[in-house]
Design an enzyme around this catalytic site. Structure first.
Site, PDB file in Angstrom:
ATOM      1  N   GLU A 285       0.787  -1.233   0.000  1.00 21.89           N
ATOM      2  CA  GLU A 285       0.000   0.000   0.000  1.00 21.89           C
ATOM      3  C   GLU A 285       0.823   1.290   0.000  1.00 21.89           C
ATOM      4  OE1 GLU A 285      -4.180  -0.780   1.904  1.00 21.89           O
ATOM      5  OE2 GLU A 285      -2.658  -1.170   3.439  1.00 21.89           O
TER       6      GLU A 285
HETATM    7  C1  ACM Z   1      -2.252  -5.287   4.297  1.00 19.55           C
HETATM    8  O1  ACM Z   1      -3.338  -5.654   4.763  1.00 19.55           O
HETATM    9  N1  ACM Z   1      -2.066  -4.016   3.950  1.00 19.55           N
HETATM   10  C2  ACM Z   1      -1.173  -6.210   4.116  1.00 19.55           C
END
Ligand code: ACM
Length: 711
Positions: free
Chosen positions: A316
């Site tokens: 992310e």
């Molecule tokens: C995640 O849940 N960002 C690995």
């Protein structure tokens, strides 16, 4: 295989809370189910102590394991563990090899176990096999009619996957060493063998660093593990045949590290914690000092955590965290990085060299696949099973967490249905394939477009249950992990063909009760939370919370959709009724089973059903009395009123007076069902208001079954 039909008074007491209902189980609640299990005639009364006869390898680790076993056996059979008492159980242990691969993914966990009136014989390939066999042996303890007995059995067992993990996020909420040690005990009892600790994220860095002490001084709020505590935790895990894999997330999810060392940040990071920046802050990949920092930090941490695997996160990253910085953007243009993804791939290569220098295998989230990555990297798919297919196609070993996010607050069965190798259902009947692709799991869902070859299957090392703790305090930890982690322990250990959800539902309460006798705090902590909310009248709240479950798919987090609540810089109190409610309601499950039997013609169940329905109907008035002096409980009232309405509908069905209440019946059922629909997927959560109090009525399907006369 048919099990002898026997009534388990223990399980009945557990589920029925003093009310008439049917016996629930006719065989020991083994979880994970062994590969081969033949029940044998003849149970051994557990009157005295344990006499161990050793053959083969004997070591301090095994002696400590046996000491734990004796304590646990005494607790489960409700008698004191007194040394020197006459042996009720002769336990022969034959550990055949010392196992040089102990605590690696190759450790020998295979064991054979035979129990009967002569005692128990455990033969194991290595120490880990002894540990797994002792866990099974404890699950063979039954209450018996004249006192506790050890059931007769012949078992041959080994795991399907070598990596059976549980991820605990200790950054969003710190969890004390004692809480983690307790989880390790539960993991040992259910044969999970990897504790993946998410030690660093936006909200906190949780390990003492002597090289970069500002990490704990500035970025932990005083809540971190000292280096000695880490060593103790790793030793506690090792004793139980459990590896500890640390994760230090970078380049994203690194606000806490960057608060301590802002010179490595891509964009300014300032205190106090800015809720909008906390999910965005990232390392500056163009600053050579970033890599010096990570190399020195990872060197220190790699020394603390002996496991061969080292998780570096990589998930992310927000592209504009880099591209919106003119200096970084110019660097990217100058060096030919066309996108943030390409820039991250370069970052990943640098980090991989750092991890390799420590002699470790690097592991990261599936975003690392967004650009070509070295096949040696272990990929952890979390966004969907298509990443399992994609990673293995590129030759990466894989540990799957897609489908196993416990913080989605889905019932155990929904996670249990997902197989780590199951992009296409893998032999499931078509209706179950459809269920496995239910929108509830999207976007973590299985991907019908993905398929895998046998060679790809072989790259799947295993899987992990994952608990992210944005809204999980330490007091909620046990109830948010268990018993659902036990169901996943079975998914990861037992043969793929073990997937009977009704059998799972019958065993879960028994397994959870055993875990609680052996230290799990789920019920005790929920009780304390309820007592805090309703010190002068806990019973009606407990009645409501026994048959309601929290809204699902991150609806309770209130981070998006119509129920959005602005992210607070002050942590949430986490003392709402929905924080106490659990994703699996055992009482509703037992009620549903009884309703199914009743509509199938077992009419002698009517009085027991009626008693429960009347109790739920009358509970509302009792709870209203408590709420009069406890305004914090007011938000539970709509759910309480709704439970009473559903109970009335159920009573109309039993009384044969549905026709006289047609409009009311339809409205009550429709409202309860619509509330489930409002959080059946993340998409639904985005678009739908959630029920007051964030509670769902777990008896809804059973009431619908009573109304329709079939289930
Ligand atoms: C995640 O849940 N960002 C690995």
């Amino acid at each position: 295989m048919r099990f002898p039909r026997r009534i388990r008074p223990f399980a009945m007491v557990l589920l029925c809370a003093g009310m008439a209902c049917t016996p629930v189980l006719a065989a020991p609640a083994l979880m994970p189910q062994p590969v081969q299990y033949l029940p044998q005639e003849g149970a051994l009364p557990l009157a005295g102590g344990v006499q161990v006869q050793w053959q083969g390898v004997r070591s301090p680790l095994l002696e400590r394991a046996v000491a734990r076993f004796e304590q646990r056996l005494a607790a489960l059979s409700a008698r004191p563990a007194v040394a020197g008492t006459p042996a009720g159980l002769v336990l022969r242990i034959n550990c055949q090899h010392a196992d040089p691969d102990m605590l690696s993914i190759h450790m020998r966990e295979h064991y054979q176990l035979r129990t009967g009136t002569n005692g128990a014989a455990l033969v194991a390939d290595g120490p880990a096999g002894v540990l797994r066999g002792l866990a099974t042996l404890l699950q063979l303890v039954e209450p018996g009619e004249a006192g506790p007995v050890l059931d007769g059995a012949e078992i041959d067992d080994s795991p399907r996957f070598a990596w059976r993990g549980m991820l605990v996020d200790v950054s969003r909420h710190f969890m004390s060493p004692a809480a983690l040690e307790r989880q390790l005990d539960m993991m040992e009892l259910t044969k999970l063998n990897v504790l993946h600790l998410h030690l660093s994220d936006g909200q906190g860095f949780r390990v003492e660093s002597r090289v970069y002490p500002r990490l704990q001084q500035v970025a932990s709020h005083g809540e971190y593990y000292t280096q000695q505590q880490v060593r103790d935790l790793v030793a506690h895990a090792a004793d139980r045949g459990i590896r500890v894999v640390p994760e230090f997330d970078a380049p994203g999810h690194s606000y806490a590290m960057l608060l301590a060392y802002p010179q490595y940040a891509a964009q300014p990071v300032t205190a106090p914690l800015d809720p909008k920046r906390v999910v965005r802050a990232a390392f500056d990949p163009t600053n050579p000092d970033t890599y010096v920092f990570l190399a020195r930090l990872y060197h220190e941490m790699a020394g603390l955590f002996p496991d061969a695997y080292f998780h570096v996160g990589g998930d992310e990253v927000r592209p504009d965290e880099w591209t919106a910085n003119p200096r970084i953007s110019a660097f990217m243009q100058q060096h030919g990085y066309a996108s943030a993804t390409a820039m991250q791939a370069a970052f990943t290569r640098r980090v991989q060299a750092i991890v390799a220098h420590e002699g470790k295998t690097m592991m990261g989230w599936d975003e690392l696949l967004d650009a070509p990555a070295s096949p040696g990297i272990v990929i952890e798919p979390w966004r969907g099973s298509r990443y399992t297919a994609q990673a293995t196609a590129a030759g990466h070993p894989v540990v799957v967490s897609a489908g196993y996010y416990l913080d989605l607050l889905l019932p155990a069965a929904e996670h249990y249905r997902v197989d780590p190798l199951d992009p296409l259902g893998n032999g499931l009947p078509p209706d179950q394939v459809a269920a496995a692709h239910a929108p509830a799991l999207a976007p973590f869902a299985l991907d019908p477009a993905a398929s895998m070859t046998t060679a790809q299957d072989g790259l799947v090392l295993g899987a992990e249950a994952a608990l992210w703790t944005e809204i999980v305090s330490e007091e909620m930890l046990d109830a948010r992990l268990w018993p659902r982690a036990a169901a996943l322990a079975e998914r990861f250990w037992s043969p793929a063909a073990v997937r009977d959800e009704a059998a799972l539902a019958r065993r879960l309460p028994v397994v959870q009760a055993e875990l609680e006798i052996l230290g799990n705090r789920a019920a005790a902590d929920r009780h304390r939370m309820m007592a805090r909310l309703a010190p002068d009248g806990l019973a009606p709240l407990a009645t409501l919370l026994a048959v309601t479950t929290p809204v699902r798919n991150y609806a309770l987090n209130h981070v998006f959709g119509p129920s959005h609540v602005a992210a607070a810089s002050i942590p949430l109190a986490l003392d709402r009724v929905a924080d106490i409610a659990t994703p699996d309601s055992f009482e509703a499950a037992a009620f549903t089973r009884d309703v199914a039997a009743y509509v199938d013609g077992q009419h002698d169940l009517a009085p027991g059903l009626r008693a429960r329905l009347e109790n739920w109907r009358d509970n509302d008035a009792r709870l209203r009395q408590v709420v009069a002096t406890r305004p914090a409980l007011r938000e539970a009232l709509p759910a309480s009123g709704q439970l009473a309405e559903l109970a009335c509908v159920g009573l109309y069905a039993l009384d044969g007076t549905l026709a006289a209440h047609q409009v009311q019946v339809a409205a009550v059922l429709q409202a309860a069902q619509a509330q489930f629909a409002a959080s059946e997927s993340m998409l639904a959560v985005r678009n739908s208001p959630q029920p007051a109090g964030d509670l769902l009525q777990a008896i809804t399907p059973a009431i619908a079954g009573l109304v329709q006369g079939h289930m």
